[in-house]
Design an enzyme around this catalytic site. Structure first.
Site, mmCIF file in Angstrom:
data_model
loop_
_atom_site.group_PDB
_atom_site.id
_atom_site.type_symbol
_atom_site.label_atom_id
_atom_site.label_comp_id
_atom_site.label_asym_id
_atom_site.label_seq_id
_atom_site.Cartn_x
_atom_site.Cartn_y
_atom_site.Cartn_z
ATOM 1 N N ASP A 33 -87.632 29.569 17.852
ATOM 2 C CA ASP A 33 -88.936 29.881 18.436
ATOM 3 C C ASP A 33 -88.956 29.352 19.865
ATOM 4 O OD1 ASP A 33 -89.317 27.148 18.236
ATOM 5 O OD2 ASP A 33 -90.870 27.270 16.698
ATOM 6 N N HIS A 71 -77.818 23.578 14.560
ATOM 7 C CA HIS A 71 -78.057 22.337 15.305
ATOM 8 C C HIS A 71 -77.418 21.168 14.546
ATOM 9 C CE1 HIS A 71 -80.124 19.553 17.958
ATOM 10 N NE2 HIS A 71 -80.463 18.848 16.885
ATOM 11 N N ARG A 94 -78.171 27.204 26.786
ATOM 12 C CA ARG A 94 -79.266 27.706 27.612
ATOM 13 C C ARG A 94 -80.527 27.752 26.764
ATOM 14 N NH1 ARG A 94 -79.022 28.074 32.880
ATOM 15 N NH2 ARG A 94 -80.393 29.892 32.855
ATOM 16 N N GLU A 126 -70.966 22.623 9.765
ATOM 17 C CA GLU A 126 -71.514 23.778 10.474
ATOM 18 C C GLU A 126 -70.702 25.029 10.154
ATOM 19 O OE1 GLU A 126 -72.137 23.223 14.680
ATOM 20 O OE2 GLU A 126 -72.530 21.087 14.412
ATOM 21 N N GLY A 169 -66.293 27.780 21.043
ATOM 22 C CA GLY A 169 -66.549 28.862 20.097
ATOM 23 C C GLY A 169 -66.021 28.634 18.693
ATOM 24 N N ASN A 213 -67.763 27.724 16.047
ATOM 25 C CA ASN A 213 -68.668 28.361 15.084
ATOM 26 C C ASN A 213 -68.524 29.879 15.117
ATOM 27 O OD1 ASN A 213 -70.265 26.549 13.428
ATOM 28 N ND2 ASN A 213 -71.045 25.723 15.353
#
Length: 221
Positions: free
Chosen positions: A144, A112, A94, A177, A15, A17
């Site tokens: 998406d 990403h 997931r 990030e 965790g 980010n």
């Protein structure tokens, strides 16, 4: 003028980010509140980070659901119960189904560790090293139904150094990030990120970002 947006964060790991988002909120740099953190992994570090910040932390065990769609339905129930407006994937391991994506259309944000469309999927840092690129980085995009194929919002570049291995490169990308994700979320709060739904096939959704540069450039290291 920025609005305070309500976030739900999905995370499977430590965790970091998520912590960057919480720190930006605490510092007054991000007009948002994290309403809930959801993990599919009992004991994930992200859950403890949430609890330490006074944020509700919920485990939805994917192993207790018959398939991915039923798991996503359970996650959607948690998010809706907390009034979540935007969903942030912060190391969520997931694949999402239409159940969650249709519940938050073009309102699911992912980060990403590559400059998409290069190196989608898992082990992006390894892919970059194996390909021999000199510059890689990270991308914030809307999600998406493909694998890291959603419309790109912003990117930050990272040089690949001589002698880099997967871990050293991962850590340098991770620092970028931590800069990029809170910044993009603040743009969302300010209404700068405008998602444009796809037209007739084969058109795809696009994102327009108003009034800011969507590239952080190459890391200064």
């Amino acid at each position: 003028m920025a609005l305070v947006i309500t976030l739900g964060v999905l995370a499977s790991g430590s965790g970091t980010n998520l912590q960057a988002v919480l720190d930006a909120i605490a510092a007054g740099k991000l007009d948002a509140r994290v309403a809930v953190v959801v993990s599919n992994v009992e004991g994930a570090g992200a859950l403890e980070r949430a609890r330490s910040a006074g944020v509700p932390a919920v485990v939805v065990d994917h192993g207790k659901h018959a398939d991915r769609r039923s798991f996503d339905a359970a996650v959607v129930d948690v998010l809706r119960a907390r009034g979540v407006e935007w969903v942030v994937l912060a190391g969520f391991m997931r694949l999402l189904t239409d159940v969650l994506l249709d519940a938050f259309p073009l309102r699911v944000v992912n980060i990403h560790p590559a400059l998409l469309p290069a190196f989608p999927g898992v082990h992006a840092q390894r892919q970059a090293l194996e390909y021999g690129v000199r510059v890689t980085g990270c991308t914030v995009h809307l999600v998406d139904r493909g694998t890291d194929t959603g419309p790109i919002v912003a990117q930050a570049a990272v040089r690949v150094r001589e002698g880099d291995d997967e871990e050293t490169l991962r850590l340098r990308i991770l620092r970028r990030e931590h800069e990029l994700l809170p910044r993009v979320l603040q743009w969302i709060a300010e209404g700068r990120v405008v998602a444009e739904p796809a037209g007739p096939p084969p058109a795809r959704p696009r994102v327009r970002v108003e009034g800011v540069s969507t590239s952080l450039g190459v890391d200064p290291d």
